[in-house]
Design an enzyme around this catalytic site. Structure first.
Site, PDB file in Angstrom:
ATOM      1  N   ARG A  19      22.152 -60.758  14.676  1.00 17.22           N
ATOM      2  CA  ARG A  19      21.227 -61.521  13.823  1.00 17.22           C
ATOM      3  C   ARG A  19      19.860 -61.634  14.519  1.00 17.22           C
ATOM      4  O   ARG A  19      18.904 -60.991  14.130  1.00 17.22           O
ATOM      5  CB  ARG A  19      21.813 -62.909  13.495  1.00 17.22           C
ATOM      6  N   ASP A  20      19.797 -62.436  15.561  1.00 16.00           N
ATOM      7  CA  ASP A  20      18.513 -62.645  16.251  1.00 16.00           C
ATOM      8  C   ASP A  20      18.001 -61.310  16.793  1.00 16.00           C
ATOM      9  O   ASP A  20      16.791 -61.035  16.782  1.00 16.00           O
ATOM     10  CB  ASP A  20      18.711 -63.648  17.402  1.00 16.00           C
ATOM     11  N   HIS A 212      20.149 -72.392  22.923  1.00 16.43           N
ATOM     12  CA  HIS A 212      19.753 -71.034  22.523  1.00 16.43           C
ATOM     13  C   HIS A 212      18.457 -70.705  23.254  1.00 16.43           C
ATOM     14  O   HIS A 212      17.398 -71.200  22.900  1.00 16.43           O
ATOM     15  CB  HIS A 212      19.573 -71.058  20.993  1.00 16.43           C
ATOM     16  N   HIS A 214      15.643 -67.967  24.995  1.00 15.23           N
ATOM     17  CA  HIS A 214      15.068 -66.625  25.083  1.00 15.23           C
ATOM     18  C   HIS A 214      14.550 -66.455  26.509  1.00 15.23           C
ATOM     19  O   HIS A 214      14.111 -67.409  27.145  1.00 15.23           O
ATOM     20  CB  HIS A 214      13.949 -66.448  24.057  1.00 15.23           C
ATOM     21  N   CYS A 245      12.064 -63.975  17.226  1.00 16.46           N
ATOM     22  CA  CYS A 245      11.669 -64.357  15.870  1.00 16.46           C
ATOM     23  C   CYS A 245      10.403 -63.612  15.472  1.00 16.46           C
ATOM     24  O   CYS A 245       9.382 -63.704  16.162  1.00 16.46           O
ATOM     25  CB  CYS A 245      11.421 -65.860  15.816  1.00 16.46           C
ATOM     26  N   ASN A 254      16.549 -62.677  23.545  1.00 16.98           N
ATOM     27  CA  ASN A 254      17.422 -63.788  23.931  1.00 16.98           C
ATOM     28  C   ASN A 254      17.915 -63.561  25.354  1.00 16.98           C
ATOM     29  O   ASN A 254      17.856 -62.452  25.868  1.00 16.98           O
ATOM     30  CB  ASN A 254      18.677 -63.809  23.036  1.00 16.98           C
TER      31      ASN A 254
HETATM   32  N1  COA Z   1      18.282 -64.388  -0.112  1.00 22.10           N
HETATM   33  C1  COA Z   1      17.745 -63.390  -0.861  1.00 22.10           C
HETATM   34  N2  COA Z   1      16.549 -63.427  -1.421  1.00 22.10           N
HETATM   35  C2  COA Z   1      15.832 -64.537  -1.229  1.00 22.10           C
HETATM   36  C3  COA Z   1      16.301 -65.608  -0.465  1.00 22.10           C
HETATM   37  C4  COA Z   1      17.566 -65.501   0.103  1.00 22.10           C
HETATM   38  N3  COA Z   1      18.077 -66.454   0.860  1.00 22.10           N
HETATM   39  N4  COA Z   1      15.364 -66.551  -0.450  1.00 22.10           N
HETATM   40  C5  COA Z   1      14.325 -66.103  -1.168  1.00 22.10           C
HETATM   41  N5  COA Z   1      14.621 -64.868  -1.643  1.00 22.10           N
HETATM   42  C6  COA Z   1      13.758 -63.999  -2.425  1.00 22.10           C
HETATM   43  C7  COA Z   1      13.414 -64.593  -3.751  1.00 22.10           C
HETATM   44  O1  COA Z   1      14.396 -64.250  -4.690  1.00 22.10           O
HETATM   45  C8  COA Z   1      12.094 -63.933  -4.038  1.00 22.10           C
HETATM   46  O2  COA Z   1      12.298 -62.619  -4.460  1.00 22.10           O
HETATM   47  P1  COA Z   1      11.404 -61.949  -5.625  1.00 22.10           P
HETATM   48  O3  COA Z   1      10.020 -61.921  -5.046  1.00 22.10           O
HETATM   49  O4  COA Z   1      12.023 -60.593  -5.768  1.00 22.10           O
HETATM   50  O5  COA Z   1      11.562 -62.846  -6.770  1.00 22.10           O
HETATM   51  C9  COA Z   1      11.444 -63.847  -2.673  1.00 22.10           C
HETATM   52  O6  COA Z   1      12.524 -63.860  -1.742  1.00 22.10           O
HETATM   53  C10 COA Z   1      10.525 -65.010  -2.382  1.00 22.10           C
HETATM   54  O7  COA Z   1      11.208 -66.204  -2.663  1.00 22.10           O
HETATM   55  P2  COA Z   1      10.604 -67.662  -2.469  1.00 22.10           P
HETATM   56  O8  COA Z   1      11.615 -68.650  -2.934  1.00 22.10           O
HETATM   57  O9  COA Z   1       9.235 -67.706  -3.043  1.00 22.10           O
HETATM   58  O10 COA Z   1      10.611 -67.813  -0.938  1.00 22.10           O
HETATM   59  P3  COA Z   1       9.462 -67.596   0.115  1.00 22.10           P
HETATM   60  O11 COA Z   1       8.667 -66.376  -0.080  1.00 22.10           O
HETATM   61  O12 COA Z   1       8.804 -68.896   0.268  1.00 22.10           O
HETATM   62  O13 COA Z   1      10.431 -67.285   1.372  1.00 22.10           O
HETATM   63  C11 COA Z   1      12.173 -67.722   2.908  1.00 22.10           C
HETATM   64  C12 COA Z   1      11.134 -68.266   1.992  1.00 22.10           C
HETATM   65  C13 COA Z   1      12.319 -68.656   4.090  1.00 22.10           C
HETATM   66  C14 COA Z   1      13.469 -67.639   2.169  1.00 22.10           C
HETATM   67  C15 COA Z   1      11.827 -66.293   3.391  1.00 22.10           C
HETATM   68  O14 COA Z   1      10.531 -66.287   3.927  1.00 22.10           O
HETATM   69  C16 COA Z   1      12.784 -65.833   4.419  1.00 22.10           C
HETATM   70  O15 COA Z   1      13.918 -65.488   4.136  1.00 22.10           O
HETATM   71  N6  COA Z   1      12.315 -65.754   5.674  1.00 22.10           N
HETATM   72  C17 COA Z   1      13.114 -65.350   6.807  1.00 22.10           C
HETATM   73  C18 COA Z   1      13.043 -66.375   7.883  1.00 22.10           C
HETATM   74  C19 COA Z   1      13.785 -65.910   9.080  1.00 22.10           C
HETATM   75  O16 COA Z   1      14.894 -65.442   9.009  1.00 22.10           O
HETATM   76  N7  COA Z   1      13.125 -66.007  10.229  1.00 22.10           N
HETATM   77  C20 COA Z   1      13.713 -65.604  11.461  1.00 22.10           C
HETATM   78  C21 COA Z   1      14.820 -66.486  11.901  1.00 22.10           C
HETATM   79  S1  COA Z   1      14.342 -67.955  12.691  1.00 22.10           S
HETATM   80 ZN    ZN Z   2      16.277 -67.011  18.776  1.00 22.99          ZN
END
Ligand code: COA
Ligand code: ZN
Length: 329
Positions: A19-20, A212, A214, A245, A254
């Site tokens: 994942r990370d 956790h 890094h 991240c 990590n």
């Molecule tokens: N699974 C699948 N698709 C998702 C989702 C999820 N959990 N959450 C949001 N989406 C999709 C929406 O369906 C939308 O898709 P579309 O544009 O095709 O309609 C798009 O993502 C944007 O959705 P929205 O609700 O507007 O969310 P956002 O753009 O504000 O994104 C997050 C918010 C946090 C969900 C997104 O930025 C994300 O997943 N980020 C990853 C964060 C991460 O893992 N960081 C590293 C770990 S710490």
């Molecule tokens: Zn981390």
């Protein structure tokens, strides 16, 4: 401190490389390769594996195959298969794919929360509570990870009182079974870790606490040891030391699973991990991600992985002994 009641003290190792680690990689690791790697990790004796993240595939394309991976891995009894979930949509997907635990996340820092999760902290916590309620209905336990708990690359230190106030809300208001204090960008240092760990354990001795770290500034192992001395017994680590991240400036790998296991076993702790099997899994990584990993143990081998004598060793010894036999001038 490594021997308690005549038994080796148990330290639970939790693998987060798939994942990370993979979220930070440019290359997409094939779904079947991910599944095979997780199956190998299951056999090493890891207590928990963070298999994947049910995030937006646009945000983290590397983990767009989360469902298939979680569904198709071979589950070893006793291993907890967890997944990171940022929102309700992610929780539905993870529960559907039979995650053993949901790992929810928010940041201790206002700016990192906005840049990583695109929400204010209160919005995030409101969402966390909803997800936790949904998980409770589905009988799936929840862990909550607090990113940037040891410092934020944009804001600096977050006061301890703020950190502990978030932990309290996670446990008392959201009903979290566990809390992870994340050093997202390697800003933690041992004394800080020891203080926060001790305070957490004093307040919530029955909540599963994970640290956790890094290794961004080379303090990873020192921080693990400081946390152990303050009573912690659960650590995230990633195979090969990959990870980071994508939304935190300067983030890097990590702490490396095989390095931590190697060090802790030498110190007399019981990690439950078969180090040889773990190193074999780590050796597979470069071909999957297309580059070398930071792992020192993969490069140098274990402390007692001895090397053959030089080819001309017998001749060297012979010459040395002859020096003794030769008459002194
Ligand atoms: N699974 C699948 N698709 C998702 C989702 C999820 N959990 N959450 C949001 N989406 C999709 C929406 O369906 C939308 O898709 P579309 O544009 O095709 O309609 C798009 O993502 C944007 O959705 P929205 O609700 O507007 O969310 P956002 O753009 O504000 O994104 C997050 C918010 C946090 C969900 C997104 O930025 C994300 O997943 N980020 C990853 C964060 C991460 O893992 N960081 C590293 C770990 S710490
Ligand atoms: Zn981390």
């Amino acid at each position: 401190m490594s021997i308690w009641n005549g038994e080796r003290r148990r330290i639970h190792m939790q693998e987060v490389g798939t994942r990370d680690g993979f979220q930070a990689e440019a290359a997409f690791v094939g779904t079947h390769d991910k599944i095979a790697l997780i199956d190998a990790l299951s056999k090493t004796g890891m207590a928990k594996i963070e298999v994947t993240a049910f995030v937006s595939p646009q945000a983290i394309p590397a983990l767009r195959d989360a469902e298939q991976v979680l569904r198709e891995i071979e589950r070893k009894p006793g291993v907890v298969y967890t997944a990171l979930v940022p929102n309700m949509r992610g929780a539905e997907r993870a529960i559907d794919a039979r995650a053993d635990e949901l790992n929810l996340v928010m940041s201790a820092s206002v700016s990192h929360n906005l840049s990583n999760l695109r929400m204010t902290q209160e919005q995030s916590f409101g969402g966390l509570k909803q997800v936790a309620a949904m998980a409770r209905d589905a009988s799936v336990p929840v862990n909550i990870s607090l990113s940037c708990a040891f410092g934020c690359p944009m804001e600096g230190d977050v006061p301890e009182s703020t950190l502990l106030a978030w932990c309290r809300r996670f446990i008392e208001e959201a009903g979290a079974r566990g809390v992870t204090l994340c050093d997202t960008t390697g800003m933690a240092y041992p004394r800080q870790v020891a203080n926060l760990t001790a305070q957490f354990i004093e307040r919530w001795p029955h909540t599963e606490l994970t640290l956790h770290f890094h290794n961004t500034r080379g303090m990873g192992l020192a921080n693990v040891l400081a946390a152990i001395d303050s009573g912690a017994d659960r650590f995230d680590a990633s195979l090969g030391g990959i990870g980071g991240c994508p939304y935190a400036p300067g983030a890097s790998g990590n702490v490396c699973s095989e390095e931590i296991v190697h060090a802790l076993e030498l110190m007399g702790y019981d990690t439950g991990v078969d180090l040889g099997a773990l190193i074999a899994a780590a050796q597979r990584l470069p071909s999957l991600i297309g580059h070398d990993t930071p792992s020192q143990i993969v490069k140098a081998g274990r402390r007692l992985d001895l090397h053959p004598l030089p080819a001309d060793f017998a001749a060297i010894r012979e010459r040395a002994l002859q020096r003794d036999a030769a008459p002194r001038p």
